[in-house]
Each structure stands twice: as C-alpha cells, then as structure tokens.
Design an enzyme around this catalytic site. Sequence first.
Site, PDB file in Angstrom:
ATOM      1  N   TYR A  89      35.702  39.771  40.095  1.00  0.00           N
ATOM      2  CA  TYR A  89      37.268  40.591  40.640  1.00  0.00           C
ATOM      3  C   TYR A  89      36.365  41.639  41.848  1.00  0.00           C
ATOM      4  CZ  TYR A  89      37.928  43.200  36.857  1.00  0.00           C
ATOM      5  OH  TYR A  89      38.058  44.085  35.206  1.00  0.00           O
ATOM      6  N   ASP A 142      43.445  34.470  28.485  1.00  0.00           N
ATOM      7  CA  ASP A 142      43.004  34.301  30.104  1.00  0.00           C
ATOM      8  C   ASP A 142      42.988  32.171  29.965  1.00  0.00           C
ATOM      9  OD1 ASP A 142      41.063  36.167  30.022  1.00  0.00           O
ATOM     10  OD2 ASP A 142      39.567  35.854  28.576  1.00  0.00           O
ATOM     11  N   SER A 184      35.458  47.632  35.282  1.00  0.00           N
ATOM     12  CA  SER A 184      36.474  47.210  35.175  1.00  0.00           C
ATOM     13  C   SER A 184      38.046  47.834  35.735  1.00  0.00           C
ATOM     14  CB  SER A 184      37.208  47.321  33.820  1.00  0.00           C
ATOM     15  OG  SER A 184      38.389  46.496  33.367  1.00  0.00           O
ATOM     16  N   SER A 216      41.407  47.426  34.527  1.00  0.00           N
ATOM     17  CA  SER A 216      41.992  46.597  33.551  1.00  0.00           C
ATOM     18  C   SER A 216      42.899  48.176  33.265  1.00  0.00           C
ATOM     19  CB  SER A 216      41.366  46.538  32.021  1.00  0.00           C
ATOM     20  OG  SER A 216      40.993  45.359  32.367  1.00  0.00           O
ATOM     21  N   GLY A 259      27.956  28.878  33.312  1.00  0.00           N
ATOM     22  CA  GLY A 259      27.415  29.710  32.275  1.00  0.00           C
ATOM     23  C   GLY A 259      27.958  28.900  30.995  1.00  0.00           C
ATOM     24  N   LYS A 286      34.292  38.478  23.445  1.00  0.00           N
ATOM     25  CA  LYS A 286      35.058  37.498  23.084  1.00  0.00           C
ATOM     26  C   LYS A 286      34.923  36.563  21.760  1.00  0.00           C
ATOM     27  CE  LYS A 286      37.120  37.519  27.890  1.00  0.00           C
ATOM     28  NZ  LYS A 286      37.707  37.344  28.935  1.00  0.00           N
TER      29      LYS A 286
END
Length: 256
Positions: free
Chosen positions: A217, A110, A23, A25, A136, A73
């Site tokens: 990403y 999101d 990640s 983040s 997905g 999530k």
Amino acid sequence: MMVKKTTDNKIIFGLIGKNIGYSFSRNFFLEKFKKESLSNVDYKIFDIEKIEKVSSIFRIPYLIGCNVTIPYKTSIINFLTEITAEAKEIGSVNVVKIIRKKKIIGYNTDIIGFQLSFEKDMKFFHEKNPNALILGTGSVSKTISFVLKNLGISYQFVSRRKRKYFLSYDDLNKDILETHKIIINCTPVGTYPNINSCPLVPYQFISKKHYFYDLVYNPNKSLFLKKAEKKGAFIRNGLEMLNIQANESWKIWNSP
C-alpha cells in the site's frame, strides 16, 4: 474500553517487524487516538533484527497489544501462550494481545481485512469461476489462500524457486494468465523505497479481464499495479485491508 481508563502511564501498542519504516500503522493509530481523545495511549514501531528480541518487547510495562508484520507472522507463534483456531490453521499471526504479561494470545485479522476488501470487487470479475495466482509463499499468502478457499476460488502459488505443486515465475505464460484472471501479490516487492521493482509477471498478456490485488500500500500505486492498469486490468492496493485489520485489532485489544 480498557484503554480509556485513567492512568499515570501511557498504555502502549505497537508494530513488530523488520525494516518497517514504510508502515502506515503508527500514523493510523495516532490519528485514531486523536479522534477518540485518548491522551494516555501510544503506538510504537518495534523494528527488530531477530524474532528472539520479541521476548523483551513483551516485557515492556503497559504494553497491551501489537500488530505483527513481515517477516515474523509465523515465527512469532513460538513466543505466544495461546493462538486462535484460525490463526493456528493458517500458521500466521498478525495481532497479539497481552493480558497481564501472563497470557500472550495470537490472532489473525488479515483474514477479515482481505476478505472484506476483496469480496466487494467480485462483482467486477468477468468469469463466474475465476482462478487465482498467489504471488509469494510466505505467511501472508497462507492467509490469502485460506480466504480464497472459503470463497470457492481455485488458486496456484507462484514461487521464485521451482517447487513441487508451485509454479515459478518462469512458468507464467499466456496460457496460464488466460486461465488465471485474479493475480494477488503477497510479496513485499515494490514496497517503498524500492518502488521501481515489481513481480516478474509477463504483463504483455494482461487484459481488461484481469484483476490485480497488491497487498503493498506504500506506494499507493505500485509498479505491479501500474503495469496492470495500463493493460486495462481492475486494480486494488492493500490500504483498505490494512485499515480493516487494524480496526479489528483495536476491537481485540479492547475486548474483555
């Protein structure tokens, strides 16, 4: 904003997920803190094996908020005291705000992250009413379908297993790809370090009329995108979506 208040203890934010060493983040927020001269703030990675461990994370002193990623999530919702209407409708939360350990509120940023990055590409679409394939069927795919529905774009889910109302990868053929020019990867397939993997799409039927969006990403250009680009398709990765939703998270954490 609340995080600019002086304190002897560092205010903490973080990312909750599983196997999330890839990640960006933490670096995103550390850079943000540096630019805004916030020395009393930290952003941690909470890589947990089971969602049940999130209860102990929520008890960490000075923790104000977290981002949430794969695969929690949806399952994190059971550990929250409140959830926004949009997040409830979708069944997916990617931002949590903690208010004095008494209120733990779930949000979904999101939605705006994907919509803003996707909408500006719509001018490149070759058809007025394009159809989409959503690769997905997890929590993120629910968010993507929510946005597409609001934009008036028809879609079909693609699952690894044959399921009612869903296509399987074995179903994908020339005819389906000719009638579904938007293909959005909502799976983690191709994420670092497994960069030599990609969803099982028959890429030989892809053309310059197709649009490929990969929520992955890292790497910057996944094998999924590379294969599509070779066929002339317009491609976009998930980095802008990540940045938009992260900035929206920051707004939530700093709101009254």
